[in-house]
Enzyme design. Structure first.
Site, PDB file in Angstrom:
ATOM      1  N   SER A 101      24.124  -3.686  11.883  1.00  0.00           N
ATOM      2  CA  SER A 101      25.074  -4.521  11.607  1.00  0.00           C
ATOM      3  C   SER A 101      24.874  -5.278  13.217  1.00  0.00           C
ATOM      4  O   SER A 101      24.311  -6.060  13.453  1.00  0.00           O
ATOM      5  CB  SER A 101      26.310  -3.396  11.660  1.00  0.00           C
ATOM      6  N   HIS A 240      28.150   0.283   3.702  1.00  0.00           N
ATOM      7  CA  HIS A 240      27.752  -0.312   4.782  1.00  0.00           C
ATOM      8  C   HIS A 240      26.951   0.906   5.984  1.00  0.00           C
ATOM      9  O   HIS A 240      26.042   0.559   6.643  1.00  0.00           O
ATOM     10  CB  HIS A 240      28.699  -1.063   5.654  1.00  0.00           C
TER      11      HIS A 240
END
Length: 265
Positions: A101, A240
């Site tokens: 990320s 995620h």
């Protein structure tokens, strides 16, 4: 000389967590955590890798043992600190980067700086849970109004993403610091810009992109344009923070090991 060595050592200890030191490893894997994150999860990968790979995780200011330091204000400051502290080590033996990320953008920015300024490049770049930095899909991140966004909205977003144990958010002091860290990391990300020059391919190393199958789709195809090496893409089950699932963690470690070992060190 001793003073110079001590300064280097203290800089390393401050910036990098490496609980499983392997001075005889063939390759170093440097990990870059997500927004609001610290070193705890990725640094622990060290015990799961074979003795040929030493794993460390980058620790940014404003968290863990650097809690009293002011947060970095922009990506250039982050990149310069990481490069200055790690340069000597990275010149000594082959290295690879893994970033998740926010960490995938930092790993790219550091790799780019190393290549442009020192002619150094990772043997492999592993990126996870982020857009290619030359993708238009990255642009909306830059327009999130950080000064106007309410804590509650950021908290909701963090909870949707997952990755933060709910018990931490029950503690007001910890919750407030996590919110501040996330906000400041996002602010750093908004100062990052990369425009690929025509015909200029920055890297020659292989790039592997990982994504959670339930995560929002990321534009990964644009990574093809950033290296003359191979690019490959893997979707693993989960959202995620798919990489915190033990079965996915095992897959990542096996795959990263295989890629590094196949690099012909």
């Amino acid at each position: 000389m001793m003073c110079c060595f001590l300064g280097f050592f203290l800089g390393m200890e401050k910036l990098v967590a490496c609980p499983y030191k392997r001075p005889n490893a063939l390759c170093r894997l440097i990990c870059f955590p997500w927004a609001g994150g610290g070193t705890s999860q990725l640094a622990q990968w060290g015990k799961l890798f074979s003795s040929s790979i030493e794993v460390s995780s980058v620790r940014l200011p404003g968290r863990e043992s650097r809690l009293k330091e002011p947060f970095a204000k922009d990506m250039t400051t982050v990149v310069n600190e990481i490069t200055n502290v790690l340069l000597k080590e990275l010149q000594e033996k082959p290295f690879a980067f893994f970033g998740h990320s926010f960490g995938s953008y930092i790993s790219f920015a550091v790799a780019l700086h190393l290549k442009e300024k020192y002619g150094l490049e990772p043997i492999h770049l592993f990126v996870s849970g982020g857009h290619a930095p030359n993708s238009e899909a990255f642009l909306p991140i830059k327009s999130i109004p950080m000064y106007d966004t309410e804590d509650e909205d950021i908290l909701t977003y963090m909870q949707i993403l997952g990755g933060t144990p709910s018990e931490l958010l029950q503690n007001e002091e910890i919750k407030n610091h996590l919110l501040l860290t996330f906000r400041e990391d996002l602010r750093v990300l908004q100062t990052f810009s990369f425009e690929k020059a025509e015909r200029n391919i920055p890297f020659s190393c292989d790039i592997t992109c990982f994504n959670g199958s339930e995560d929002k789709p990321h534009d990964l195809e644009a990574w093809h344009d950033l290296t003359s090496g191979d690019t490959s893409f893997y979707k693993l089950p989960g959202g995620h923070f798919y990489l915190l699932e033990p079965s996915n963690e095992i897959f990542l470690i096996k795959h990263i090991t295989r890629c590094i070992e196949n690099a012909g060190l």
